[in-house]
Motif scaffolding. Structure first.
Motif, PDB file in Angstrom:
ATOM      1  N   MET A  83       1.618  -6.868 -13.564  1.00 33.26           N
ATOM      2  CA  MET A  83       0.648  -6.445 -12.536  1.00 33.26           C
ATOM      3  C   MET A  83       0.384  -4.321 -13.495  1.00 33.26           C
ATOM      4  O   MET A  83      -0.166  -4.435 -12.927  1.00 33.26           O
ATOM      5  N   ILE A  84       1.552  -3.595 -13.361  1.00 29.40           N
ATOM      6  CA  ILE A  84       1.322  -2.716 -13.438  1.00 29.40           C
ATOM      7  C   ILE A  84      -0.107  -1.945 -14.691  1.00 29.40           C
ATOM      8  O   ILE A  84      -0.905  -1.818 -14.481  1.00 29.40           O
ATOM      9  N   ASN A  85       0.021  -2.889 -14.995  1.00 30.28           N
ATOM     10  CA  ASN A  85      -0.997  -2.839 -16.905  1.00 30.28           C
ATOM     11  C   ASN A  85      -2.020  -3.405 -16.095  1.00 30.28           C
ATOM     12  O   ASN A  85      -3.468  -2.900 -16.405  1.00 30.28           O
ATOM     13  N   MET A  86      -2.551  -4.741 -14.863  1.00 29.12           N
ATOM     14  CA  MET A  86      -3.653  -5.125 -14.592  1.00 29.12           C
ATOM     15  C   MET A  86      -4.011  -4.674 -13.790  1.00 29.12           C
ATOM     16  O   MET A  86      -5.222  -3.946 -13.631  1.00 29.12           O
ATOM     17  N   LEU A  87      -3.238  -3.223 -13.210  1.00 27.82           N
ATOM     18  CA  LEU A  87      -3.735  -2.839 -11.739  1.00 27.82           C
ATOM     19  C   LEU A  87      -3.812  -1.278 -12.580  1.00 27.82           C
ATOM     20  O   LEU A  87      -4.129  -0.653 -11.585  1.00 27.82           O
ATOM     21  N   ALA A  88      -3.276  -0.554 -13.128  1.00 27.68           N
ATOM     22  CA  ALA A  88      -3.298   0.726 -13.681  1.00 27.68           C
ATOM     23  C   ALA A  88      -4.236   1.092 -13.520  1.00 27.68           C
ATOM     24  O   ALA A  88      -4.833   1.912 -13.535  1.00 27.68           O
ATOM     25  N   GLY A  89      -5.450   0.590 -14.058  1.00 23.90           N
ATOM     26  CA  GLY A  89      -6.560   1.365 -13.859  1.00 23.90           C
ATOM     27  C   GLY A  89      -7.501   1.423 -13.168  1.00 23.90           C
ATOM     28  O   GLY A  89      -8.412   2.442 -13.127  1.00 23.90           O
ATOM     29  N   VAL A  90      -7.331   0.289 -12.022  1.00 30.45           N
ATOM     30  CA  VAL A  90      -7.739   0.556 -10.705  1.00 30.45           C
ATOM     31  C   VAL A  90      -7.379   1.231  -9.900  1.00 30.45           C
ATOM     32  O   VAL A  90      -7.775   2.575  -9.166  1.00 30.45           O
ATOM     33  N   LEU A  91      -6.078   1.751 -10.420  1.00 32.39           N
ATOM     34  CA  LEU A  91      -5.226   1.810  -8.829  1.00 32.39           C
ATOM     35  C   LEU A  91      -5.535   3.703  -9.313  1.00 32.39           C
ATOM     36  O   LEU A  91      -5.507   4.482  -8.215  1.00 32.39           O
ATOM     37  N   LYS A  92      -6.260   4.064 -10.610  1.00 34.09           N
ATOM     38  CA  LYS A  92      -5.669   5.471 -11.375  1.00 34.09           C
ATOM     39  C   LYS A  92      -7.651   6.060 -10.278  1.00 34.09           C
ATOM     40  O   LYS A  92      -7.466   7.372 -10.496  1.00 34.09           O
ATOM     41  N   ARG A  93      -8.116   4.947 -10.525  1.00 37.45           N
ATOM     42  CA  ARG A  93      -9.163   5.639  -9.571  1.00 37.45           C
ATOM     43  C   ARG A  93      -9.155   5.844  -8.126  1.00 37.45           C
ATOM     44  O   ARG A  93     -10.438   6.470  -7.315  1.00 37.45           O
ATOM     45  N   THR A  94      -8.420   4.999  -7.291  1.00 40.39           N
ATOM     46  CA  THR A  94      -8.553   5.445  -5.833  1.00 40.39           C
ATOM     47  C   THR A  94      -7.588   6.719  -5.905  1.00 40.39           C
ATOM     48  O   THR A  94      -8.248   7.370  -4.233  1.00 40.39           O
ATOM     49  N   PRO A 129       7.148   2.269  -9.279  1.00 45.54           N
ATOM     50  CA  PRO A 129       6.297   2.134 -10.946  1.00 45.54           C
ATOM     51  C   PRO A 129       4.271   2.377 -11.018  1.00 45.54           C
ATOM     52  O   PRO A 129       4.187   3.089 -12.524  1.00 45.54           O
ATOM     53  N   LEU A 130       4.050   0.993 -10.168  1.00 47.83           N
ATOM     54  CA  LEU A 130       2.528   1.690  -9.951  1.00 47.83           C
ATOM     55  C   LEU A 130       1.881   3.094  -9.698  1.00 47.83           C
ATOM     56  O   LEU A 130       0.805   3.466 -10.233  1.00 47.83           O
ATOM     57  N   LEU A 131       2.832   3.608  -8.698  1.00 52.29           N
ATOM     58  CA  LEU A 131       2.431   5.061  -8.543  1.00 52.29           C
ATOM     59  C   LEU A 131       2.627   6.282  -9.887  1.00 52.29           C
ATOM     60  O   LEU A 131       1.594   7.154 -10.014  1.00 52.29           O
TER      61      LEU A 131
END
Length: 237
Positions: A83-94, A129-131
């Protein structure tokens, strides 16, 4: 004798506060204090009986142990990494919105899961971890989750609401209705304030962890099904 016990109790409370300020382990400090006061009262088994009784309550098993177990399973199976690797790129742009959104989502989930500790375990194992992966410093990531752990104020199952309702002789939902706007307003203010603090301290982006568990692997092959397993309990709640 009673006066001596009172003085010892006051001294114990002062000692507890001192050790907590010194950042000693909270659980250990409280446990030692409880056992010591039981010994002073000449009832040494009282502390252990209370511990055993609490460890067998349904609320502890369902609200805390189950989510801790789920978090452990996600780590062992590697689902959290998917999940983290899937969302990491998207979340960095928020950007700055990541911190307050985490707080508001934690608050919302805590409404359904009234245990603050259980909510922190369930949400923290995913959000923190996501943050961190997204560049937020660990302390700010933890603060974002912790700030939202009073959504249970809007849950009829929270012990405080029925207690107040009984004192006032009114339905529990009437009590919640009376403070709902203040509770919701306070979390909005808290989320905005935390975002401002994060910007001021520059803790909302740019952090790179030295821990291998908190690094995005660009060559990691993400399995969407494994990634979505993490949010199944949160969606159900």
């Amino acid at each position: 004798m009673e006066t001596l016990k009172i003085l010892i109790a006051i001294a114990t409370i002062i000692a507890v506060v001192y050790f907590l300020i010194k950042k000693y382990d909270t659980k250990l400090v409280l446990l030692v204090a409880g056992v010591f006061m039981a010994l002073v009262a000449l009832e040494p088994m009282t502390a252990f009986d209370a511990f055993a009784k609490r460890m067998t309550t349904g609320g502890l098993i369902q609200a805390i142990c189950s989510v801790l177990g789920f978090a452990a399973v996600m780590k062992i199976t590697g689902c959290d990494k998917h999940m983290i690797n899937m969302l990491a790129g998207v979340l960095k742009r928020t950007g700055i919105f990541l911190v307050p959104v985490a707080t508001l989502l934690t608050f919302s989930i805590n409404i359904a899961l009234p245990s603050a500790a259980g909510c922190a375990a369930a949400v923290g194992s995913i959000f923190i971890p996501l943050l961190i992966y997204s560049g937020v410093r660990p302390v700010m990531a933890a603060a974002a989750v912790f700030s939202g752990t009073y959504g249970s104020m809007l849950n009829p199952g929270l012990s405080h609401n029925p207690f107040v309702a009984k004192l006032a002789n009114v339905p529990v939902l009437e009590v919640i209705n009376a403070h709902k706007m203040a509770t919701i307003s306070s979390i909005v203010v808290a989320a905005i304030t935390l975002a401002i603090v994060a910007i001021y301290l520059k803790e909302h982006k740019g952090y790179v962890s030295t821990d291998e568990d908190f690094k995005v692997d660009t060559e990691f092959k993400v399995n969407p099904i494994f990634a979505l397993v993490n949010i199944v309990p949160l969606v159900i709640l």
